[in-house]
Enzyme design. Structure first.
Site, PDB file in Angstrom:
ATOM      1  N   CYS A 240      -5.142 -26.286  11.300  1.00  0.00           N
ATOM      2  CA  CYS A 240      -3.768 -25.604  11.471  1.00  0.00           C
ATOM      3  C   CYS A 240      -3.787 -24.518  12.305  1.00  0.00           C
ATOM      4  O   CYS A 240      -4.299 -23.464  11.918  1.00  0.00           O
ATOM      5  CB  CYS A 240      -3.113 -25.523   9.887  1.00  0.00           C
ATOM      6  SG  CYS A 240      -1.411 -25.080  10.162  1.00  0.00           S
TER       7      CYS A 240
ATOM      8  N   CYS B 229       0.690 -18.199   8.242  1.00  0.00           N
ATOM      9  CA  CYS B 229       1.178 -18.900   7.087  1.00  0.00           C
ATOM     10  C   CYS B 229       0.173 -18.597   5.544  1.00  0.00           C
ATOM     11  O   CYS B 229      -1.118 -18.693   5.990  1.00  0.00           O
ATOM     12  CB  CYS B 229       1.336 -20.348   6.983  1.00  0.00           C
ATOM     13  SG  CYS B 229       1.505 -21.134   5.609  1.00  0.00           S
TER      14      CYS B 229
ATOM     15  N   CYS C 159      -2.401 -21.935   2.622  1.00  0.00           N
ATOM     16  CA  CYS C 159      -3.731 -22.504   2.618  1.00  0.00           C
ATOM     17  C   CYS C 159      -4.567 -21.300   2.568  1.00  0.00           C
ATOM     18  O   CYS C 159      -4.164 -20.055   3.231  1.00  0.00           O
ATOM     19  CB  CYS C 159      -4.044 -23.248   3.676  1.00  0.00           C
ATOM     20  SG  CYS C 159      -3.232 -24.777   3.330  1.00  0.00           S
TER      21      CYS C 159
ATOM     22  N   CYS D 197       2.316 -28.667   9.620  1.00  0.00           N
ATOM     23  CA  CYS D 197       1.564 -28.574   8.348  1.00  0.00           C
ATOM     24  C   CYS D 197       0.653 -29.451   8.181  1.00  0.00           C
ATOM     25  O   CYS D 197       1.003 -30.793   8.266  1.00  0.00           O
ATOM     26  CB  CYS D 197       2.646 -28.435   7.413  1.00  0.00           C
ATOM     27  SG  CYS D 197       1.934 -28.096   5.575  1.00  0.00           S
TER      28      CYS D 197
ATOM     29  N   GLN E 182       4.165 -34.205  -9.374  1.00  0.00           N
ATOM     30  CA  GLN E 182       2.925 -33.986  -8.900  1.00  0.00           C
ATOM     31  C   GLN E 182       2.762 -33.915  -7.518  1.00  0.00           C
ATOM     32  O   GLN E 182       3.404 -34.617  -6.758  1.00  0.00           O
ATOM     33  CB  GLN E 182       2.094 -34.927  -9.571  1.00  0.00           C
ATOM     34  CG  GLN E 182       1.874 -34.982 -11.219  1.00  0.00           C
ATOM     35  CD  GLN E 182       1.257 -33.740 -11.689  1.00  0.00           C
ATOM     36  OE1 GLN E 182       0.452 -33.081 -11.179  1.00  0.00           O
ATOM     37  NE2 GLN E 182       1.408 -33.478 -12.931  1.00  0.00           N
TER      38      GLN E 182
ATOM     39  N   GLU F 290      10.173 -31.763 -23.594  1.00  0.00           N
ATOM     40  CA  GLU F 290      10.644 -30.776 -22.209  1.00  0.00           C
ATOM     41  C   GLU F 290      11.592 -30.084 -22.211  1.00  0.00           C
ATOM     42  O   GLU F 290      12.642 -30.495 -23.047  1.00  0.00           O
ATOM     43  CB  GLU F 290      10.520 -32.016 -21.063  1.00  0.00           C
ATOM     44  CG  GLU F 290      11.037 -31.390 -19.964  1.00  0.00           C
ATOM     45  CD  GLU F 290       9.987 -30.473 -19.305  1.00  0.00           C
ATOM     46  OE1 GLU F 290      10.667 -29.236 -18.780  1.00  0.00           O
ATOM     47  OE2 GLU F 290       8.946 -30.555 -19.253  1.00  0.00           O
TER      48      GLU F 290
ATOM     49  N   ASP G  24       0.743 -30.717 -20.720  1.00  0.00           N
ATOM     50  CA  ASP G  24       0.421 -30.440 -19.153  1.00  0.00           C
ATOM     51  C   ASP G  24       1.355 -29.224 -19.125  1.00  0.00           C
ATOM     52  O   ASP G  24       2.398 -29.219 -18.428  1.00  0.00           O
ATOM     53  CB  ASP G  24       0.895 -31.690 -18.475  1.00  0.00           C
ATOM     54  CG  ASP G  24       0.657 -31.253 -16.882  1.00  0.00           C
ATOM     55  OD1 ASP G  24       0.210 -30.108 -16.548  1.00  0.00           O
ATOM     56  OD2 ASP G  24       1.195 -32.114 -16.072  1.00  0.00           O
TER      57      ASP G  24
ATOM     58  N   CYS H 265      -3.449 -26.514 -14.284  1.00  0.00           N
ATOM     59  CA  CYS H 265      -3.542 -26.361 -13.105  1.00  0.00           C
ATOM     60  C   CYS H 265      -3.927 -24.773 -12.896  1.00  0.00           C
ATOM     61  O   CYS H 265      -3.558 -24.408 -11.889  1.00  0.00           O
ATOM     62  CB  CYS H 265      -2.111 -26.457 -12.409  1.00  0.00           C
ATOM     63  SG  CYS H 265      -0.852 -25.259 -13.173  1.00  0.00           S
TER      64      CYS H 265
END
Length: 426
Positions: free
Chosen positions: A69, A76, A79, A155, A260, A312, A358, A384
């Site tokens: 990229c 940016c 990443c 991107c 997700q 939730e 989760d 995560c």
């Protein structure tokens, strides 16, 4: 300006920066790799060490590659690791899960090979918007460690269907007075097409609604929504239904709904959760608690194994899940409950044969504490954040749980973030 330092990068930190140890403490240098000899200039404090900019790479790692990229690091900040060859990158990410389990008191666990989402497959983007001098519009992710917005032309992470909207969306917003200084655009790629939620710092009027409707028609966007200052979301223009298929169940996500990140990652997570449950030999049609259920990504596949109570806290997500569950036949019950403030208590948990959770990035300290006090024997934890996973897993291990399987899933390609599915049995 601080003087240059010549240092050797010894490892990568949790944010993907190279770390060099000096007599004054750790030096964190973005865009560097283990084993590289560099010159760096310290630019400010960072925790107990210092952040630094790489000035010159004196001896490059053999694992260094050309980033795909043009915006990587120079503009940016989304990443962090495009400059690292995939085998070394994958080994480092998988090792993060191994290390998290070791810190939790479970060394030697057989961690599966990592599933890595392909480039250009991410289906969700929360883009920053900023009005520039002269009325131009910057659209993209934030620059590294800054509130400045990188104005992106491409991107390599996002699905091309979303990237194709960058230029026309930027031009549309340039002409809209509703965006005075700054805002955001949440793009979700649903099965019905792109879905757009705009947040602006000014109101929209009838003429701007007409502009949004025309934009949606031109670019195949069935719904364009707008968030008011008080957080209320309304549909500014809708030309057709919006929907997403989750394990054969059609749901209608609210504007800006959490998904997700990549379909391949979602499929890997679901497969790991179901495999983890299958290995536990639960009673037929056992009751399962799905905590932090969102719009039902795990609830619906879990319903093939038993009746699911899906908890939730977000009202819009619960409404989406409930409507889809009713149409799907009632094996899933959607329950609104903020588990950060009202975790399920042991007496409630004891009704379930298994608990799947989760949680958000910071984990589930209070909910895990209640699980340890319950009689629940099977827990599947989708994480995560390896740091939060290590902490919460340590609590489970201290209560007598053991890890039975661990699967790393990289659906945040080229970032330091790692998804993991870890199964526990008491």
């Amino acid at each position: 300006m601080q003087p240059l330092r010549e240092v050797t990068i010894e490892r990568l930190g949790s944010a993907g920066d190279g770390v060099a140890e000096t007599p004054e403490g750790s030096l964190f240098v973005a865009g560097t790799l283990p084993g590289e000899r560099i010159t760096a200039r310290p630019v400010g404090k960072r925790g107990e060490g210092q952040a630094a900019d790489a000035v010159e790479i004196l001896a490059a790692s053999p694992d260094r590659v050309v980033p795909p990229c043009p915006h990587f690091l120079t503009e940016c900040g989304a990443c962090a690791l495009q400059h690292w060859a995939m085998p070394a990158y994958a080994a480092w990410k998988r090792a993060r899960l191994v290390e998290a389990l070791e810190r939790a008191g479970q060394p030697g666990v057989a961690v599966a090979e990592m599933v890595i989402a392909a480039p250009n497959t991410r289906r969700r983007a929360d883009l920053a918007l900023k009005r520039l001098q002269g009325g131009a519009m910057a659209l993209g992710f934030h620059q590294r460690g800054s509130a400045a917005v990188a104005d992106l032309s491409t991107c390599h992470v996002l699905d091309p269907a979303l990237v194709a909207l960058f230029r026309p969306l930027r031009e549309l917003l340039r002409r809209m007075p509703a965006l005075k200084r700054e805002g955001s655009a949440v793009l979700n790629l649903l099965d019905s097409g792109p879905d757009l939620l705009l947040r602006t710092d000014g109101p929209i009027d009838a003429s701007q609604r007409a502009m949004l409707a025309a934009f949606g028609t031109t670019h195949g966007i069935p719904r364009v929504a707008w968030a008011l200052k008080d957080g209320v979301v309304e549909n500014a223009a809708q030309a057709g239904p919006v929907f997403l298929n989750l394990s054969g169940v059609r749901v209608a996500p609210a504007p800006g709904a959490f998904l997700q990140a990549a379909p391949e990652g979602e499929a890997a997570i679901i497969a790991a959760v179901l495999a983890g449950l299958a290995s536990q030999k639960l009673p037929v049609r056992a009751r399962i608690a799905d905590l932090y259920a969102g719009i039902g990504t795990l609830s619906f596949p879990l319903s093939a194994r038993g009746r699911v109570a899906a908890y939730e806290g977000d009202a819009a997500a619960v409404a989406t899940l409930d409507a889809a569950a009713r149409k799907a036949g009632g094996q899933v019950e959607a329950i609104r409950r903020d588990l950060a403030y009202r975790p399920l208590l042991p007496a409630e948990l004891n009704r379930f044969g298994a608990v799947v959770l989760d949680p958000p990035y910071n984990g589930a300290v209070e909910q895990v504490a209640q699980i340890t006090r319950s009689t629940v024997a099977v827990v599947i934890y989708v994480s995560c954040n390896p740091v939060a996973l290590a902490r919460d897993a340590a609590s489970l291990v201290k209560a007598g749980f053991k890890v039975t399987s661990a699967v790393p899933v990289d659906q945040f390609r080229w970032s330091p973030h790692l998804e993991s599915v870890v199964s526990f049995r008491r």
